[in-house]
Design an enzyme around this catalytic site. Structure first.
Site, PDB file in Angstrom:
ATOM      1  CG  ASP A  15      27.745  20.891  52.866  1.00 15.19           C
ATOM      2  OD1 ASP A  15      28.476  20.177  53.046  1.00 15.19           O
ATOM      3  OD2 ASP A  15      26.832  21.228  53.714  1.00 15.19           O
ATOM      4  CG  ASP A 115      23.979  19.388  56.045  1.00 18.04           C
ATOM      5  OD1 ASP A 115      23.795  18.125  55.616  1.00 18.04           O
ATOM      6  OD2 ASP A 115      24.623  19.889  56.841  1.00 18.04           O
ATOM      7  CD  GLU A 116      26.183  15.935  52.927  1.00 21.40           C
ATOM      8  OE1 GLU A 116      26.933  15.458  51.720  1.00 21.40           O
ATOM      9  OE2 GLU A 116      26.308  15.755  53.995  1.00 21.40           O
TER      10      GLU A 116
END
Length: 371
Positions: A15, A115-116
DNA sequence: CCCTCGATCAC
DNA sequence: CCTCATATCGAGGG
């Protein structure tokens, strides 16, 4: 490890920390150490809109994703804070480079958002959580060195637990949940730490006297299914036990494209809505054609002055990527909505294209049918 | 089994 | 006076 069984799965969830705001810090290093707030301005008035994300300095003042920009301004009025409009294309670019770094680390890779991402390490390290932890450190170092971005990693026996682990200690954290620790780790957590349990589900669980995961694990499957439906009930039942078999798998192409925007002022006049609606239809269609896809269903979304959300949709006779058809369908739908909800004051409108399929080769079958 | 619509989640 | 984009579920109608 149980006898005669395969080595335990090992899954990483990576993350990227306060991602948009961290990208802005890198763009302008003078911002580091001060509150940074990345905003989605709606364009109605100077500061109308919402906070998309912010760095941890801003969070220490109570600022968080989703609150109004005006409120963030007040919370930060005594601080030397910077407010920046969201620059999505730039974050996409950074994200793509980081995903390219991550992918080779796993046997399988899954991007789970800008974002992950998940990485499956099972077959490369034979159930060795020590090695997995080393790899996690290596990943953190590599991303930091190449992109100056910190991240938080969760290491666990499946995706569900890896996600919970990465959420446990942010930013710049690393949490490992070994199979033998699952029960103790999970039991202590509040139920809202389970992915998919948001405020509504949490409230309903509280009504059932359930606040922590160990309490959730005491409920029968049938009770959960009666309260939440068979699917969600089953997911909650398994999640409470830390069970999840979902494979780490490359995502299929997105199945919908949508665009939404805020009107300059609330209105029930279709003439004041159409120009914006056409822009949205055009923008969504552009995205569709860039992906070389067609859509089968066109929807409009209307958010009213009271923030209630409404939608209307229409499935076309044949899939299309033609802007004129999509724009016309959008207009018909909004007209239909305004007629049904007379005197509704519309605040925001959106267009959604779904039922997508690849346009490759088989362009327009109608050419072969009619004639 | 398909379509429509609202709800929920999480970003 | 509260953004934007996506996925998924369940209910209800057909």
């Amino acid at each position: 490890m149980s006898p005669a069984s395969l080595p335990a799965r090992i899954v990483l969830h990576v993350d990227l920390d306060y991602f948009y705001a961290q990208c802005e810090e890198n763009l302008n290093p003078a911002l580091r150490g001060k509150p940074v707030v990345v905003c989605v301005y709606s364009g109605r008035t100077g500061d109308s809109g919402a906070v998309s994300t912010c760095n941890y300095q801003a969070r220490s003042y109570g600022v968080k994703a989703g609150i109004q920009i005006v409120r963030a301004r007040k919370l930060l009025e005594a601080a030397d804070a910077t407010f920046i409009p969201m620059n999505r294309p730039h974050y996409e670019e950074i994200s793509t480079r980081i995903m390219d770094i991550l992918e080779p680390f796993g046997n399988a890779f899954e991007k789970a958002g800008i974002d992950e991402a998940y990485l499956e390490l099972t077959s490369s390290i034979n159930g060795d959580f020590e090695k997995a932890e080393q790899i996690a450190h290596e990943i953190k170092q590599t991303i930091l060195k190449q992109e100056q971005i910190t991240c938080t990693i969760g290491v666990a026996p499946n995706k569900l637990l890896a996600k919970i682990a990465s959420d446990y200690n942010k930013p710049n954290g690393l949490t490992v949940i070994r199979p033998e620790d699952v029960k103790a780790f999970l039991g202590e957590l509040q139920v809202n730490r389970i992915p998919g349990v948001g405020s509504k589900t949490e409230q309903r669980l509280h009504q059932l006297k359930v606040e922590r995961v160990d309490q959730l694990a005491r409920l029968d499957l049938s009770v959960l299914q009666k309260a939440f439906g068979s699917n969600v009930g089953n997911c909650l039942y398994l999640a409470a036990r830390g069970e999840d078999e979902e494979p780490v798998k490359g995502r299929e192409q997105p199945t919908q494209v949508s665009r939404i925007a805020t009107l300059k002022k609330d209105t029930h006049e279709i003439s004041e809505i159409l120009p914006l609606l056409e822009e949205l239809a055009s923008s969504a269609t552009l995205k569709l054609t860039q992906r070389a896809m067609t859509c089968k269903t066109v929807s409009i979304i209307a958010i009213l002055g009271d923030l209630s959300i409404h939608s209307k949709s229409k499935t076309l006779e044949s899939p299309t990527s033609e802007e004129r058809i999509i724009a016309q369908a959008s207009k018909d739908l909004i007209a239909q909505f305004l007629k049904s909800a007379q005197s509704a004051l519309v605040r925001r409108v959106g267009v959604k294209l779904s039922g997508l399929s690849n346009r490759s080769g088989q362009t327009d079958i109608s050419r072969f049918i009619d004639q």
